[in-house]
Design a protein around this motif. Structure first.
Motif, PDB file in Angstrom:
ATOM      1  N   ARG A  74      -5.293  -5.129 -15.126  1.00  0.00           N
ATOM      2  CA  ARG A  74      -5.402  -3.768 -14.617  1.00  0.00           C
ATOM      3  C   ARG A  74      -4.017  -3.134 -14.657  1.00  0.00           C
ATOM      4  NH1 ARG A  74     -10.192  -3.114 -11.627  1.00  0.00           N
ATOM      5  NH2 ARG A  74     -11.686  -4.618 -12.458  1.00  0.00           N
ATOM      6  N   VAL A  75      -3.977  -1.808 -14.690  1.00  0.00           N
ATOM      7  CA  VAL A  75      -2.692  -1.103 -14.794  1.00  0.00           C
ATOM      8  C   VAL A  75      -2.592  -0.038 -13.718  1.00  0.00           C
ATOM      9  CG1 VAL A  75      -1.247   0.386 -16.242  1.00  0.00           C
ATOM     10  CG2 VAL A  75      -2.486  -1.544 -17.263  1.00  0.00           C
ATOM     11  N   ARG A  76      -1.437   0.025 -13.089  1.00  0.00           N
ATOM     12  CA  ARG A  76      -1.121   1.117 -12.162  1.00  0.00           C
ATOM     13  C   ARG A  76       0.084   1.853 -12.726  1.00  0.00           C
ATOM     14  NH1 ARG A  76      -2.018   2.732  -6.934  1.00  0.00           N
ATOM     15  NH2 ARG A  76      -0.362   4.050  -6.083  1.00  0.00           N
ATOM     16  N   ARG A  77      -0.076   3.129 -13.009  1.00  0.00           N
ATOM     17  CA  ARG A  77       0.996   3.924 -13.587  1.00  0.00           C
ATOM     18  C   ARG A  77       1.898   4.498 -12.503  1.00  0.00           C
ATOM     19  NH1 ARG A  77       0.775   5.137 -19.173  1.00  0.00           N
ATOM     20  NH2 ARG A  77       2.779   6.096 -18.685  1.00  0.00           N
ATOM     21  N   ASP A  78       3.194   4.534 -12.793  1.00  0.00           N
ATOM     22  CA  ASP A  78       4.133   5.223 -11.916  1.00  0.00           C
ATOM     23  C   ASP A  78       4.962   6.169 -12.763  1.00  0.00           C
ATOM     24  OD1 ASP A  78       7.128   4.168 -12.241  1.00  0.00           O
ATOM     25  OD2 ASP A  78       5.800   2.453 -12.528  1.00  0.00           O
ATOM     26  N   GLY A  79       5.634   7.092 -12.106  1.00  0.00           N
ATOM     27  CA  GLY A  79       6.344   8.139 -12.829  1.00  0.00           C
ATOM     28  C   GLY A  79       7.657   7.733 -13.438  1.00  0.00           C
ATOM     29  N   GLY A  80       8.161   6.530 -13.101  1.00  0.00           N
ATOM     30  CA  GLY A  80       9.412   6.080 -13.669  1.00  0.00           C
ATOM     31  C   GLY A  80      10.645   6.549 -12.933  1.00  0.00           C
ATOM     32  N   ASP A  81      10.467   7.392 -11.904  1.00  0.00           N
ATOM     33  CA  ASP A  81      11.617   7.908 -11.170  1.00  0.00           C
ATOM     34  C   ASP A  81      11.628   7.405  -9.731  1.00  0.00           C
ATOM     35  OD1 ASP A  81       9.375   9.257 -10.390  1.00  0.00           O
ATOM     36  OD2 ASP A  81      10.263  11.269 -10.479  1.00  0.00           O
ATOM     37  N   ARG A  82      10.857   6.365  -9.435  1.00  0.00           N
ATOM     38  CA  ARG A  82      10.775   5.822  -8.087  1.00  0.00           C
ATOM     39  C   ARG A  82      11.489   4.484  -8.017  1.00  0.00           C
ATOM     40  NH1 ARG A  82       5.434   4.590  -6.892  1.00  0.00           N
ATOM     41  NH2 ARG A  82       5.687   5.095  -4.691  1.00  0.00           N
ATOM     42  N   THR A  83      11.833   4.066  -6.804  1.00  0.00           N
ATOM     43  CA  THR A  83      12.486   2.778  -6.651  1.00  0.00           C
ATOM     44  C   THR A  83      11.509   1.664  -6.987  1.00  0.00           C
ATOM     45  OG1 THR A  83      11.871   2.484  -4.318  1.00  0.00           O
ATOM     46  CG2 THR A  83      13.920   3.724  -4.804  1.00  0.00           C
ATOM     47  N   LEU A  84      12.062   0.525  -7.373  1.00  0.00           N
ATOM     48  CA  LEU A  84      11.212  -0.621  -7.680  1.00  0.00           C
ATOM     49  C   LEU A  84      10.423  -1.041  -6.438  1.00  0.00           C
ATOM     50  CD1 LEU A  84      10.239  -2.836  -9.567  1.00  0.00           C
ATOM     51  CD2 LEU A  84      12.329  -4.114  -9.043  1.00  0.00           C
ATOM     52  N   ALA A  85      11.064  -0.994  -5.276  1.00  0.00           N
ATOM     53  CA  ALA A  85      10.363  -1.364  -4.040  1.00  0.00           C
ATOM     54  C   ALA A  85       9.153  -0.469  -3.800  1.00  0.00           C
ATOM     55  CB  ALA A  85      11.320  -1.298  -2.853  1.00  0.00           C
ATOM     56  N   ALA A  86       9.307   0.838  -4.021  1.00  0.00           N
ATOM     57  CA  ALA A  86       8.195   1.768  -3.810  1.00  0.00           C
ATOM     58  C   ALA A  86       7.058   1.483  -4.786  1.00  0.00           C
ATOM     59  CB  ALA A  86       8.675   3.210  -3.956  1.00  0.00           C
ATOM     60  N   VAL A  87       7.411   1.191  -6.035  1.00  0.00           N
ATOM     61  CA  VAL A  87       6.394   0.879  -7.043  1.00  0.00           C
ATOM     62  C   VAL A  87       5.622  -0.382  -6.650  1.00  0.00           C
ATOM     63  CG1 VAL A  87       6.057   0.121  -9.434  1.00  0.00           C
ATOM     64  CG2 VAL A  87       7.600   2.033  -8.928  1.00  0.00           C
ATOM     65  N   VAL A  88       6.355  -1.412  -6.227  1.00  0.00           N
ATOM     66  CA  VAL A  88       5.704  -2.669  -5.855  1.00  0.00           C
ATOM     67  C   VAL A  88       4.871  -2.500  -4.589  1.00  0.00           C
ATOM     68  CG1 VAL A  88       6.110  -5.032  -5.080  1.00  0.00           C
ATOM     69  CG2 VAL A  88       7.411  -4.112  -7.011  1.00  0.00           C
ATOM     70  N   ASP A  89       5.402  -1.786  -3.597  1.00  0.00           N
ATOM     71  CA  ASP A  89       4.646  -1.590  -2.355  1.00  0.00           C
ATOM     72  C   ASP A  89       3.320  -0.882  -2.622  1.00  0.00           C
ATOM     73  OD1 ASP A  89       6.624  -2.831  -0.937  1.00  0.00           O
ATOM     74  OD2 ASP A  89       7.490  -1.003  -0.104  1.00  0.00           O
ATOM     75  N   ASP A  90       3.353   0.133  -3.486  1.00  0.00           N
ATOM     76  CA  ASP A  90       2.106   0.832  -3.820  1.00  0.00           C
ATOM     77  C   ASP A  90       1.137  -0.093  -4.561  1.00  0.00           C
ATOM     78  OD1 ASP A  90       2.926   3.129  -2.595  1.00  0.00           O
ATOM     79  OD2 ASP A  90       3.325   4.251  -4.430  1.00  0.00           O
ATOM     80  N   ALA A  91       1.684  -0.942  -5.433  1.00  0.00           N
ATOM     81  CA  ALA A  91       0.834  -1.896  -6.153  1.00  0.00           C
ATOM     82  C   ALA A  91       0.204  -2.905  -5.188  1.00  0.00           C
ATOM     83  CB  ALA A  91       1.641  -2.616  -7.222  1.00  0.00           C
ATOM     84  N   LEU A  92       0.963  -3.332  -4.184  1.00  0.00           N
ATOM     85  CA  LEU A  92       0.421  -4.246  -3.185  1.00  0.00           C
ATOM     86  C   LEU A  92      -0.709  -3.584  -2.386  1.00  0.00           C
ATOM     87  CD1 LEU A  92       3.783  -5.824  -2.040  1.00  0.00           C
ATOM     88  CD2 LEU A  92       1.853  -7.096  -2.992  1.00  0.00           C
ATOM     89  N   GLU A  93      -0.510  -2.327  -2.018  1.00  0.00           N
ATOM     90  CA  GLU A  93      -1.576  -1.598  -1.324  1.00  0.00           C
ATOM     91  C   GLU A  93      -2.798  -1.449  -2.226  1.00  0.00           C
ATOM     92  OE1 GLU A  93      -1.919  -0.773   1.679  1.00  0.00           O
ATOM     93  OE2 GLU A  93       0.102  -0.897   2.523  1.00  0.00           O
ATOM     94  N   ASP A  94      -2.569  -1.236  -3.510  1.00  0.00           N
ATOM     95  CA  ASP A  94      -3.665  -1.134  -4.475  1.00  0.00           C
ATOM     96  C   ASP A  94      -4.471  -2.434  -4.484  1.00  0.00           C
ATOM     97  OD1 ASP A  94      -5.282  -0.905  -6.780  1.00  0.00           O
ATOM     98  OD2 ASP A  94      -3.801   0.316  -7.811  1.00  0.00           O
ATOM     99  N   CYS A  95      -3.777  -3.562  -4.497  1.00  0.00           N
ATOM    100  CA  CYS A  95      -4.467  -4.855  -4.486  1.00  0.00           C
ATOM    101  C   CYS A  95      -5.273  -5.039  -3.208  1.00  0.00           C
ATOM    102  CB  CYS A  95      -3.456  -5.988  -4.647  1.00  0.00           C
ATOM    103  SG  CYS A  95      -2.756  -6.121  -6.310  1.00  0.00           S
ATOM    104  N   SER A  96      -4.704  -4.598  -2.085  1.00  0.00           N
ATOM    105  CA  SER A  96      -5.432  -4.688  -0.818  1.00  0.00           C
ATOM    106  C   SER A  96      -6.735  -3.903  -0.892  1.00  0.00           C
ATOM    107  CB  SER A  96      -4.573  -4.163   0.333  1.00  0.00           C
ATOM    108  OG  SER A  96      -3.505  -5.042   0.617  1.00  0.00           O
ATOM    109  N   ARG A  97      -6.668  -2.700  -1.468  1.00  0.00           N
ATOM    110  CA  ARG A  97      -7.879  -1.877  -1.588  1.00  0.00           C
ATOM    111  C   ARG A  97      -8.901  -2.513  -2.517  1.00  0.00           C
ATOM    112  NH1 ARG A  97      -3.919   2.258  -1.525  1.00  0.00           N
ATOM    113  NH2 ARG A  97      -3.936   2.399  -3.806  1.00  0.00           N
ATOM    114  N   ARG A  98      -8.441  -3.351  -3.420  1.00  0.00           N
ATOM    115  CA  ARG A  98      -9.346  -4.049  -4.334  1.00  0.00           C
ATOM    116  C   ARG A  98      -9.918  -5.322  -3.704  1.00  0.00           C
ATOM    117  NH1 ARG A  98      -8.601  -2.225  -9.800  1.00  0.00           N
ATOM    118  NH2 ARG A  98      -6.821  -0.794  -9.984  1.00  0.00           N
ATOM    119  N   GLY A  99      -9.549  -5.586  -2.459  1.00  0.00           N
ATOM    120  CA  GLY A  99     -10.109  -6.731  -1.748  1.00  0.00           C
ATOM    121  C   GLY A  99      -9.230  -7.952  -1.677  1.00  0.00           C
TER     122      GLY A  99
END
Length: 202
Positions: A74-99
């Motif tokens: 699966r792919v989660r797109r980011d804008g490329g102008d955010r910190t790595l921590a912010a990108v990873v944190d959002d991806a972790l929340e995405d995984c949580s929403r996926r169960g």
């Protein structure tokens, strides 16, 4: 092997043309892009050999998205102008929403990692909330496993991310496992790492 399920893996990866910029002194642009592709292909191949419930690639690049989709991630797109921590944190929340009840974050530049290494880190979550592997320098984080995936806000991108992650886990009174794994610890960030990769057997 006993483990927390469902468990997802997250791999943050820049566009291949933007990745591995610190290798410019030893690799031309097309060589860097090819090397970044090889590293990403390898980590995705390793993850395919693990008992995971999903793989999520967080990227700003069409090239990385195409590669990840072809490998079944699966792919989660980011804008490329955010910190790595912010990108990873959002991806972790995405995984949580996926169960997901647990997740492991792995850097994309780990040329020596094996499926058993990933399994060992995930297995630590059976009796810990956070499991971490530092890089070979000792200051960065190359693998971070969390149960639940949003157990802490991450500190990826910081020069002291390993110490920061450990401090966050302890401040939250979470059970922390610090694991030593030479294959996960070895990453390719600078020309000396690239030379070592070419000179030493895996």
């Amino acid at each position: 092997m006993v483990r927390v399920r469902p468990t997802w893996a997250i791999v943050p990866a820049k566009s291949l043309m933007r990745g591995k910029s610190r290798l410019r002194p030893v690799l031309a642009d097309d060589e860097r892009a090819r090397f970044a592709r090889e590293l990403l292909e390898r980590i995705l191949g390793v993850l395919e050999g693990c008992k995971l419930d999903g793989i999520l690639v967080a990227t700003d690049g069409d090239d990385v998205e195409d590669l990840a989709v072809r490998r079944g991630a699966r792919v989660r797109r980011d804008g490329g102008d955010r910190t790595l921590a912010a990108v990873v944190d959002d991806a972790l929340e995405d995984c949580s929403r996926r169960g997901a009840l647990a997740a492991i974050v792995l850097m994309a530049d780990l040329p020596r990692i094996q499926p058993s290494d990933v399994d060992d880190v995930i297995a630590a979550l059976v009796d810990h909330d956070v499991a971490i592997v530092r890089d070979h320098v000792g200051s960065h984080t190359n693998a971070l496993a969390l149960a639940p995936p949003n157990a802490i806000a991450t500190s990826f991108g910081r020069q002291d991310s390993f110490a920061a992650h450990c401090a966050s886990a302890r401040a939250a009174r979470l059970r922390l496992a610090i694991l030593d794994n030479a294959r996960i610890a070895f990453d390719v960030d600078v020309p000396d790492d690239h030379a070592q990769l070419g000179a030493a057997p895996h």
